[in-house]
Motif scaffolding. Sequence first.
Motif, short mmCIF file in Angstrom:
data_model
loop_
_atom_site.label_atom_id
_atom_site.label_comp_id
_atom_site.label_asym_id
_atom_site.label_seq_id
_atom_site.Cartn_x
_atom_site.Cartn_y
_atom_site.Cartn_z
N UNK A 2 0.86 -1.21 -0.09
CA UNK A 2 0.06 -0.04 0.09
C UNK A 2 0.82 1.23 -0.14
N UNK A 3 0.42 2.23 -0.75
CA UNK A 3 1.23 3.32 -0.74
C UNK A 3 0.10 4.76 -0.27
N UNK A 4 0.70 5.59 0.50
CA UNK A 4 -0.03 6.56 0.94
C UNK A 4 0.54 7.93 0.12
N UNK A 5 -0.25 8.79 -0.11
CA UNK A 5 0.26 10.02 -0.86
C UNK A 5 -0.31 11.07 -0.02
N UNK A 30 -10.23 -2.42 3.01
CA UNK A 30 -10.69 -0.99 3.56
C UNK A 30 -9.64 -0.42 4.23
N UNK A 31 -10.02 0.63 4.74
CA UNK A 31 -9.21 1.34 5.61
C UNK A 31 -9.89 1.34 7.09
N UNK A 32 -9.27 0.29 7.83
CA UNK A 32 -9.90 0.01 9.15
C UNK A 32 -9.96 1.37 10.22
N UNK A 33 -8.75 2.11 10.31
CA UNK A 33 -8.79 3.26 11.11
C UNK A 33 -7.89 4.15 10.59
N UNK A 34 -7.77 5.24 11.08
CA UNK A 34 -6.76 6.24 10.45
C UNK A 34 -6.67 7.52 11.16
N UNK A 35 -5.72 8.38 10.73
CA UNK A 35 -5.64 9.38 11.67
C UNK A 35 -4.30 10.25 11.02
N UNK A 36 -4.11 11.59 11.84
CA UNK A 36 -3.08 12.59 11.53
C UNK A 36 -2.32 12.80 12.59
N UNK A 37 -1.10 12.81 12.41
CA UNK A 37 0.01 13.30 13.47
C UNK A 37 0.93 14.37 12.90
N UNK A 38 1.62 15.03 14.05
CA UNK A 38 2.31 15.91 13.50
C UNK A 38 3.74 16.29 14.40
N UNK A 92 5.47 19.23 10.49
CA UNK A 92 5.09 18.27 9.45
C UNK A 92 4.11 17.23 9.61
N UNK A 93 2.95 17.13 8.89
CA UNK A 93 1.95 16.48 9.11
C UNK A 93 1.86 15.21 8.47
N UNK A 94 1.49 13.87 9.26
CA UNK A 94 1.82 12.72 8.70
C UNK A 94 0.48 12.05 8.97
N UNK A 95 0.03 11.22 7.83
CA UNK A 95 -1.17 10.37 8.08
C UNK A 95 -0.48 9.08 8.45
N UNK A 111 2.40 4.48 6.83
CA UNK A 111 2.64 6.23 7.34
C UNK A 111 2.82 6.67 5.89
N UNK A 112 2.34 7.93 6.02
CA UNK A 112 2.44 8.88 4.67
C UNK A 112 3.89 9.65 4.79
N UNK A 113 4.34 10.24 3.75
CA UNK A 113 5.78 10.83 3.74
C UNK A 113 5.68 12.07 4.37
N UNK A 114 4.55 12.71 4.82
CA UNK A 114 4.63 13.99 5.53
C UNK A 114 4.66 15.04 4.67
N UNK A 115 3.84 16.05 5.09
CA UNK A 115 3.67 17.22 4.41
C UNK A 115 3.71 18.53 5.33
N UNK A 116 4.68 19.47 4.80
CA UNK A 116 4.84 20.57 5.52
C UNK A 116 3.80 21.56 5.58
N UNK A 117 3.18 21.94 6.96
CA UNK A 117 2.38 23.02 7.25
C UNK A 117 2.94 24.24 7.96
N UNK A 118 3.08 25.36 7.30
CA UNK A 118 3.69 26.61 7.93
C UNK A 118 2.56 27.66 7.92
#
Length: 121
Positions: A2-5, A30-38, A92-95, A111-118
């Motif tokens: 599985x790849x996360x973008x 299916x996606x069982x559960x999920x969330x966002x971390x930073x 940096x926010x990660x799913x 885990x996703x690769x991370x995306x920067x939020x400034x």
Amino acid sequence: QVQLVESGGGLVQPGGSLRLSCAASGSIFNINTGGWYRQAPGKQRELVARFIDGGSTIYVESVKGRFTISRDNAKNTVYLQMNSLKPEDTAVYYCNLAVKKDWYSAPNIYWGQGTQVTVSS
């Protein structure tokens, strides 16, 4: 596999909004559960928002009332709508998704690769 973008991060002024997306592709039942971390510079990664069993959601206290997690099961995508952004939301926010490849297998964690939020003026 599985790849996360992840997408949707960027630079925004205080009080602004962003919507993060985390799209999963590959062998997905299916996606069982999920969330966002930073993770902010010099700090540990922390939970921001997450779906838990039964479909309920939990949020870290500092984002309650400002952030909303949602999902589109047909698109295998999880979102994080962030409103009233503050400089302290900069990170940096990660799913993080628990994905099942079929109905009888235990979910695997990705885990996703991370995306920067400034957030800055």
